[in-house]
Design an enzyme around this catalytic site. Structure first.
Site, PDB file in Angstrom:
ATOM      1  N   ARG A 205       0.813  -1.270  -0.037  1.00 33.03           N
ATOM      2  CA  ARG A 205      -0.184  -0.084  -0.074  1.00 33.03           C
ATOM      3  C   ARG A 205       0.861   1.268   0.124  1.00 33.03           C
ATOM      4  NH1 ARG A 205      -2.552   0.461   6.245  1.00 33.03           N
ATOM      5  NH2 ARG A 205      -0.542   0.634   7.164  1.00 33.03           N
TER       6      ARG A 205
ATOM      7  N   ASN B 126      -5.458   7.597   3.488  1.00 31.74           N
ATOM      8  CA  ASN B 126      -5.368   6.914   4.829  1.00 31.74           C
ATOM      9  C   ASN B 126      -3.783   7.261   5.156  1.00 31.74           C
ATOM     10  OD1 ASN B 126      -6.375   4.955   6.841  1.00 31.74           O
ATOM     11  ND2 ASN B 126      -4.460   4.002   6.396  1.00 31.74           N
ATOM     12  N   GLU B 127      -3.496   7.691   6.213  1.00 34.39           N
ATOM     13  CA  GLU B 127      -2.173   7.892   6.959  1.00 34.39           C
ATOM     14  C   GLU B 127      -1.148   8.545   5.959  1.00 34.39           C
ATOM     15  OE1 GLU B 127      -2.430   4.162  10.253  1.00 34.39           O
ATOM     16  OE2 GLU B 127      -1.428   4.068   8.484  1.00 34.39           O
TER      17      GLU B 127
ATOM     18  N   GLU C 110      -8.335   5.377  14.563  1.00 39.33           N
ATOM     19  CA  GLU C 110      -7.772   3.923  14.960  1.00 39.33           C
ATOM     20  C   GLU C 110      -7.360   3.842  16.408  1.00 39.33           C
ATOM     21  OE1 GLU C 110      -5.153   2.385  11.685  1.00 39.33           O
ATOM     22  OE2 GLU C 110      -6.454   3.088  10.190  1.00 39.33           O
TER      23      GLU C 110
ATOM     24  N   TRP D 263       1.824  -7.577  11.568  1.00 37.68           N
ATOM     25  CA  TRP D 263       2.114  -8.028  10.341  1.00 37.68           C
ATOM     26  C   TRP D 263       2.715  -9.368  10.201  1.00 37.68           C
ATOM     27  CZ3 TRP D 263       3.530  -3.438   6.453  1.00 37.68           C
ATOM     28  CH2 TRP D 263       2.654  -2.378   6.667  1.00 37.68           C
TER      29      TRP D 263
ATOM     30  N   GLU E 103      -1.912  -8.145   7.320  1.00 35.18           N
ATOM     31  CA  GLU E 103      -2.370  -7.903   8.731  1.00 35.18           C
ATOM     32  C   GLU E 103      -3.230  -9.064   9.482  1.00 35.18           C
ATOM     33  OE1 GLU E 103      -2.361  -2.926   8.487  1.00 35.18           O
ATOM     34  OE2 GLU E 103      -4.385  -3.853   8.549  1.00 35.18           O
TER      35      GLU E 103
END
Length: 684
Positions: free
Chosen positions: A112, A150-151, A316, A324, A366
């Site tokens: 990602r 995201n992030e 979160e 992971w 994950e």
């Protein structure tokens, strides 16, 4: 805003991935969430292909079905733009959208955040999917807000694609106008680096010594921040054209090489944070030693978030073991820790807490990042604890909308944060002092804020703090120096550490007597300076009878002017007798210059001698392992007590207060269980 952060109550949510689960589980999961006290789900941040499976072909049925069910059941939704994971068709057809390492090797599909912000193709495709989602789903009643990407800058916060090279040149042309301006700012006369054509200018590249031009590197980090902010702003502008007026726009973070404050001001309604205190117990990250703050260190991170949004959300929140398949082997939260970490977030200003995740994923990287439920979805200890959290926060409505209280601030600015990354000399003193100041503040129960300084900052922004520390502002300019002078002149107390004000904003060293632009304010002259030699005896400092060790570096100081006094001296090594601490009366206030970096003991002594340590000592006595945080607002004032030890502790209330969990008035000796929390309403 819609439903959350409205100041009326605290709200729980969770992250949910309908694309991971059979549809026949959706309704059961949503109803079970409501029964647990969870009212909001975040969805879709990695689900681009569920809407655009192939280029230009859109199907909205999947999420329409989920949103129909959410509206039927009564669950609210935060919808995300899915641009953190470009689909395979996009990266195969348009490899220019991919990020690369310093040697130009592309990061391929399979993980990602493998894209770059500056690819025109990715900007177009990201804008298109954002538009399609916002137009179609924007009117939905169940949607209360939007998360962008995201992030931002997570995992990879350096970029070396061809698109980035072209964008970097444009960034520099806009900043410096001419090559002459660039060469001057970067000091390219050193090592014959002078540029004669813009095509000669590249992103930082591999060199034999891994050393690159530090002034170039500083601008490179500024460029990354500007690129990320523009990417977020484009999506924010699109969403705002199509969303319902009451729905909010946010993103989750916070990460490096990014001016998160400017991003929030430009593009967001408020910041949300992803809080994972269990990183402190990861087997591949664990640091032993009783002095370590471990999970309590996340209060420092939450303080960073609070500097952006005084009242914020947690997108979160740790609910299970994190990991992971490649790293981050971690234990499950022990009984009570899920509650502790939730209340840690709330104590620092979170009015919305969303747990990651509802169900633990059975596939992918994950698979060991556990959520509230395990793979089977069976009843377990964690979901029972979430229910208990919900019952607790229902009784904390008075905290909603209130803000964290602190008399002490630690000044920071992005230029110096990034310079400390580029410059190893700066990094060592900064790391020592930042860790020491936050640890000392925690253990002396001295709440503090981070306060970010920029050219536009007004001194009134600083005036609320009785004492401000600015540990090592290596880079300084006249605008910032003037703001600091006004804060002190108006009655503030400002403390600097060593290595202050010896560079300009390009990162070049100044030729003025040090500490440069802070010389008048601090009444200080730096006669000599040095790292503390590794074979040296401990360099001790004596401050009017209080003795402590200097750390990392020493500036040897002398007072300048009638208002300046030497308050402490070095007592060992060849530094013995030289000035270690200068105080200077300036207007109604006082500036201090300390010639070293802080360690935990010296930081404690500064807090105590400056009269700001333990401001709630007359209210409550607690052991070091317990954090104190106070939120205050129109509804009143409440104190959070958080026990980070896995054993009961004794606390003593010196003034009567109301235990908000029980509704009972309490005073005197109280017991707080291992990982226990208590929230007390304090009298006005």
């Amino acid at each position: 805003m819609s439903m959350i952060l409205e100041g009326d109550r605290l709200v729980l949510g969770t992250c949910y991935y309908p694309e991971h689960w059979p549809e026949n589980l959706w309704e059961e999961d949503l109803r079970r969430m409501l029964g647990t006290g969870i009212e909001v789900v975040r969805i879709a941040e990695f689900a681009w292909s569920k809407v655009e499976l192939t280029e230009g072909t859109y199907s909205f049925d999947f999420f329409d079905r989920f949103l129909d069910l959410a509206e039927k059941v009564g669950v609210k939704v935060i919808f995300c733009t899915p641009t953190a994971t470009p689909p395979a068709w996009l990266t195969e057809k348009y490899p220019e959208v991919l990020n690369a390492d310093m040697n130009g090797v592309l990061y391929r599909h399979g993980a990602r955040r493998h894209y770059n912000y500056n690819s025109p193709v990715y900007q177009e495709k990201a804008g298109k999917i954002t538009t399609e989602l916002a137009v179609h789903y924007g009117p939905r009643k169940c949607i209360i807000g939007w998360q962008i990407d995201n992030e931002i800058n997570c995992e990879k916060n350096v970029f070396y694609s061809e698109s980035d090279t072209k964008a970097f040149r444009l960034f520099l042309k806009e900043k410096y106008n001419t090559l002459e301006g660039l060469n001057e700012a970067w000091g390219t006369a050193f090592w014959n680096q002078t540029y004669t054509d813009w095509e000669e200018v590249h992103l930082p590249r591999q060199t034999y010594s891994n050393s690159t031009n530090p002034h170039e590197m500083l601008d490179y980090l500024r460029f990354i921040s500007a690129s990320a902010r523009k990417f977020v702003k484009r999506q924010s502008e699109i969403i705002r054209l199509h969303k319902k007026p009451e729905d909010f726009v946010t993103t989750n973070g916070i990460f490096g090489h990014l001016d998160n404050h400017e991003m929030a001001d430009e593009s967001l309604d408020f910041m949300t944070y992803d809080s994972y205190p269990n990183f402190a117990y990861c087997l591949d990250m664990y640091e032993d030693g009783d002095e370590k703050l471990r999970d309590r260190k996340w209060s420092r991170n939450l303080t960073e978030v609070r500097s952006i949004s005084p009242v914020f959300g947690i997108m979160e929140q740790q609910s299970g073991a994190n990991g992971w398949n490649t790293h981050m082997e971690a234990p499950a939260p022990r009984p009570g820790q899920l509650t502790l970490w939730t209340l840690q977030s709330i104590a620092h200003g979170a009015d919305f807490v969303s747990y990651f995740r509802w169900r633990t994923c059975t596939m992918g990287t994950e698979i060991y990042w556990h959520g509230i439920l395990d793979y089977s979805g069976r009843e377990n200890r964690r979901i029972k604890e979430v229910r208990e959290v919900h019952e607790k926060i229902k009784k904390l409505g008075m905290a909603a909308g209130s803000v964290y209280q602190a008399q002490v601030g630690i000044l920071k600015d992005y230029d110096n944060v990034w310079d400390a990354e580029v410059d190893a000399w700066h990094r060592r003193v900064e790391k020592s002092s930042q860790e020491a100041l936050s640890a000392a503040a925690q253990k002396t129960h001295t709440p503090f804020d981070y306060v970010y300084l920029k050219d536009e900052t007004e001194s009134e922004r600083l005036a609320k703090y009785k004492v401000l520390f600015y540990p090592h502002p290596t880079l300084i300019n006249e605008k910032r120096a003037e703001v600091l002078k006004k804060y002190v002149a108006d009655g503030g107390t400002l403390v600097f550490g060593c290595r202050s004000a010896y560079k300009d904003m390009t990162g070049k060293c100044v030729m003025a007597k040090l500490p440069g632009l802070l010389r008048e304010l601090t009444g200080t002259d730096i006669l000599e300076y040095s790292f503390i030699a590794p074979d040296a005896e401990t360099v001790n400092v004596d401050w009017e009878g209080s003795s402590f060790a200097a750390s990392v570096f020493t500036d040897l100081l002398e007072p300048v002017g009638n208002a300046a006094e030497c308050k402490a001296i070095y007592t060992t090594d060849y530094y013995a007798g030289a000035g270690a601490l200068i105080s200077n009366r300036f207007g109604k206030g006082e500036a201090w210059y300390y010639g070293s970096a802080w360690n935990e003991r010296s930081a404690r002594i500064f807090l105590e001698k400056l009269g700001v340590a333990a401001p709630y000592a007359d209210v409550v006595t607690v052991p070091e392992c317990c954090e104190i945080a106070v939120r205050s607002g129109e509804k009143g004032c409440c104190m959070f007590l958080l026990n980070y030890k896995n054993e009961p502790i004794d606390i003593t209330l010196h003034k009567k207060g109301k235990d908000l969990y029980t509704g009972q008035e309490i005073i005197g000796s109280q017991k707080l269980e291992g990982y226990g929390t208590m929230v007390i309403e304090l009298p006005e």
